[in-house]
Design a protein around this motif. Structure first.
Motif, PDB file in Angstrom:
ATOM      1  N   ARG A 178      -3.470   8.584   7.506  1.00  0.00           N
ATOM      2  CA  ARG A 178      -3.871   7.340   6.846  1.00  0.00           C
ATOM      3  C   ARG A 178      -5.284   6.933   7.222  1.00  0.00           C
ATOM      4  O   ARG A 178      -6.035   6.394   6.400  1.00  0.00           O
ATOM      5  CB  ARG A 178      -2.890   6.207   7.178  1.00  0.00           C
ATOM      6  CG  ARG A 178      -3.227   4.897   6.459  1.00  0.00           C
ATOM      7  CD  ARG A 178      -3.274   5.098   4.949  1.00  0.00           C
ATOM      8  NE  ARG A 178      -3.709   3.926   4.227  1.00  0.00           N
ATOM      9  CZ  ARG A 178      -4.940   3.757   3.719  1.00  0.00           C
ATOM     10  NH1 ARG A 178      -5.867   4.690   3.887  1.00  0.00           N
ATOM     11  NH2 ARG A 178      -5.240   2.670   3.039  1.00  0.00           N
ATOM     12  N   ALA A 181      -7.608   3.444  -1.959  1.00  0.00           N
ATOM     13  CA  ALA A 181      -7.030   3.672  -0.628  1.00  0.00           C
ATOM     14  C   ALA A 181      -8.112   3.654   0.443  1.00  0.00           C
ATOM     15  O   ALA A 181      -7.809   3.559   1.626  1.00  0.00           O
ATOM     16  CB  ALA A 181      -6.299   5.015  -0.590  1.00  0.00           C
ATOM     17  N   HIS A 209      -5.621  -3.280  -2.701  1.00  0.00           N
ATOM     18  CA  HIS A 209      -5.082  -4.246  -1.748  1.00  0.00           C
ATOM     19  C   HIS A 209      -5.755  -5.598  -1.956  1.00  0.00           C
ATOM     20  O   HIS A 209      -6.964  -5.664  -2.148  1.00  0.00           O
ATOM     21  CB  HIS A 209      -5.359  -3.790  -0.311  1.00  0.00           C
ATOM     22  CG  HIS A 209      -4.628  -2.554   0.087  1.00  0.00           C
ATOM     23  ND1 HIS A 209      -5.093  -1.296  -0.201  1.00  0.00           N
ATOM     24  CD2 HIS A 209      -3.457  -2.384   0.746  1.00  0.00           C
ATOM     25  CE1 HIS A 209      -4.248  -0.406   0.279  1.00  0.00           C
ATOM     26  NE2 HIS A 209      -3.242  -1.037   0.853  1.00  0.00           N
ATOM     27  N   VAL A 259      -2.859  -4.278   6.443  1.00  0.00           N
ATOM     28  CA  VAL A 259      -3.024  -2.832   6.633  1.00  0.00           C
ATOM     29  C   VAL A 259      -3.759  -2.557   7.939  1.00  0.00           C
ATOM     30  O   VAL A 259      -3.332  -1.714   8.744  1.00  0.00           O
ATOM     31  CB  VAL A 259      -3.784  -2.195   5.446  1.00  0.00           C
ATOM     32  CG1 VAL A 259      -4.208  -0.774   5.749  1.00  0.00           C
ATOM     33  CG2 VAL A 259      -2.929  -2.230   4.187  1.00  0.00           C
ATOM     34  N   HIS A 270       5.124  -7.843   6.568  1.00  0.00           N
ATOM     35  CA  HIS A 270       4.700  -6.971   5.484  1.00  0.00           C
ATOM     36  C   HIS A 270       5.793  -6.878   4.418  1.00  0.00           C
ATOM     37  O   HIS A 270       5.525  -7.009   3.222  1.00  0.00           O
ATOM     38  CB  HIS A 270       4.370  -5.585   6.064  1.00  0.00           C
ATOM     39  CG  HIS A 270       3.497  -4.753   5.205  1.00  0.00           C
ATOM     40  ND1 HIS A 270       2.142  -4.931   5.109  1.00  0.00           N
ATOM     41  CD2 HIS A 270       3.789  -3.708   4.401  1.00  0.00           C
ATOM     42  CE1 HIS A 270       1.631  -4.041   4.285  1.00  0.00           C
ATOM     43  NE2 HIS A 270       2.611  -3.295   3.833  1.00  0.00           N
ATOM     44  N   LEU A 294       4.521  -3.894  -5.640  1.00  0.00           N
ATOM     45  CA  LEU A 294       3.609  -3.281  -4.677  1.00  0.00           C
ATOM     46  C   LEU A 294       4.136  -1.950  -4.153  1.00  0.00           C
ATOM     47  O   LEU A 294       3.361  -1.127  -3.682  1.00  0.00           O
ATOM     48  CB  LEU A 294       3.368  -4.242  -3.503  1.00  0.00           C
ATOM     49  CG  LEU A 294       2.776  -5.604  -3.857  1.00  0.00           C
ATOM     50  CD1 LEU A 294       2.652  -6.469  -2.613  1.00  0.00           C
ATOM     51  CD2 LEU A 294       1.441  -5.453  -4.548  1.00  0.00           C
ATOM     52  N   VAL A 295       5.440  -1.742  -4.221  1.00  0.00           N
ATOM     53  CA  VAL A 295       6.046  -0.538  -3.654  1.00  0.00           C
ATOM     54  C   VAL A 295       5.795   0.681  -4.541  1.00  0.00           C
ATOM     55  O   VAL A 295       5.377   1.738  -4.057  1.00  0.00           O
ATOM     56  CB  VAL A 295       7.556  -0.742  -3.410  1.00  0.00           C
ATOM     57  CG1 VAL A 295       8.199   0.536  -2.902  1.00  0.00           C
ATOM     58  CG2 VAL A 295       7.776  -1.868  -2.424  1.00  0.00           C
ATOM     59  N   MET A 348       2.400   2.167  -4.196  1.00  0.00           N
ATOM     60  CA  MET A 348       2.194   2.806  -2.885  1.00  0.00           C
ATOM     61  C   MET A 348       2.773   4.212  -2.887  1.00  0.00           C
ATOM     62  O   MET A 348       2.220   5.126  -2.283  1.00  0.00           O
ATOM     63  CB  MET A 348       2.851   1.978  -1.773  1.00  0.00           C
ATOM     64  CG  MET A 348       2.048   0.794  -1.339  1.00  0.00           C
ATOM     65  SD  MET A 348       2.705   0.030   0.150  1.00  0.00           S
ATOM     66  CE  MET A 348       4.072  -0.891  -0.503  1.00  0.00           C
ATOM     67  N   GLY A 355       0.975   6.080  -6.294  1.00  0.00           N
ATOM     68  CA  GLY A 355      -0.479   6.090  -6.318  1.00  0.00           C
ATOM     69  C   GLY A 355      -1.047   5.595  -7.639  1.00  0.00           C
ATOM     70  O   GLY A 355      -2.229   5.754  -7.909  1.00  0.00           O
ATOM     71  N   LYS A 393      -0.954   2.170 -10.393  1.00  0.00           N
ATOM     72  CA  LYS A 393      -0.550   0.778 -10.604  1.00  0.00           C
ATOM     73  C   LYS A 393      -0.851   0.397 -12.046  1.00  0.00           C
ATOM     74  O   LYS A 393      -1.962   0.624 -12.538  1.00  0.00           O
ATOM     75  CB  LYS A 393      -1.316  -0.139  -9.640  1.00  0.00           C
ATOM     76  CG  LYS A 393      -0.941  -1.601  -9.737  1.00  0.00           C
ATOM     77  CD  LYS A 393      -1.671  -2.413  -8.674  1.00  0.00           C
ATOM     78  CE  LYS A 393      -1.230  -3.855  -8.691  1.00  0.00           C
ATOM     79  NZ  LYS A 393      -1.900  -4.621  -7.618  1.00  0.00           N
TER      80      LYS A 393
END
Length: 185
Positions: free
Chosen positions: A18, A29, A59, A67, A124, A139-140, A143, A146, A148
């Protein structure tokens, strides 16, 4: 404890991935695209009660702080775990490189830091649920996938195709790093 150690090694690899992905990953990201200054965070906080809550492409400013906080706390947890000991049978793979006193300090930090980690994870998850229920913002899914779905006014703002080959190579390098640190140092 064997599973605890193995899980820690996986966390170390994911953390390394990450962090690298924050510099070499997809557009949204990357840390440079979502880490904002205090003024933007305060401005975002003021909109939380508004009916017309702003949509974030990547974000949101508060999510960016989350994060960074999670990365920092997980880094402390993984780092101290490498040097920790339980005074009975198990010690981190790097505990032999430091004094017993230093290992004991790492163990204490490792123990207390878990509570910060639990708190951040809970906040979170709560934020993800609130965004879903209050603003209808998933939001899930983004994630994981990748991708939206954005309102039409954001045409051209998508990150483009996910560079899966780059992600796999970076993940393999992160795993190799975690393996090296935990077995070869």
């Amino acid at each position: 404890m064997d599973w605890h150690l193995r899980s820690g090694y996986v966390v170390l690899a994911l953390l390394a991935f990450r962090i690298v992905w924050g510099f070499a990953g997809t557009r949204h990201a990357r840390f440079a695209s979502f880490v904002r200054g205090p003024a933007e965070v305060v401005q975002y906080l003021r909109t939380l009660g508004d009916a017309a809550h702003p949509v974030s492409v990547g974000h949101n400013p508060l999510g960016a702080l989350s994060v960074l906080a999670l990365l920092a706390v997980v880094l402390v947890q993984a780092g101290t775990g490498l040097f920790a000991n339980d005074d009975i049978l198990t010690e981190g793979p790097l505990a032999k490189l430091v004094s017993k006193a230093a290992s004991d300090r790492a163990t204490t930090i490792h123990y207390w830091n878990q509570w910060a980690l639990y708190a951040l994870v809970a906040m979170h998850v709560l934020a993800v649920v609130v965004h879903r229920l209050r603003f209808g913002d998933d939001l899930v899914g983004p994630m994981i996938a990748g991708v939206k779905r954005l309102p039409p006014r954001f045409a051209g703002e998508d990150a483009g195709p996910t560079p899966w080959l780059r992600a796999m190579v970076l993940a393999a390098l992160a795993a190799a790093f975690a393996w090296y640190v935990t077995t070869r140092i």
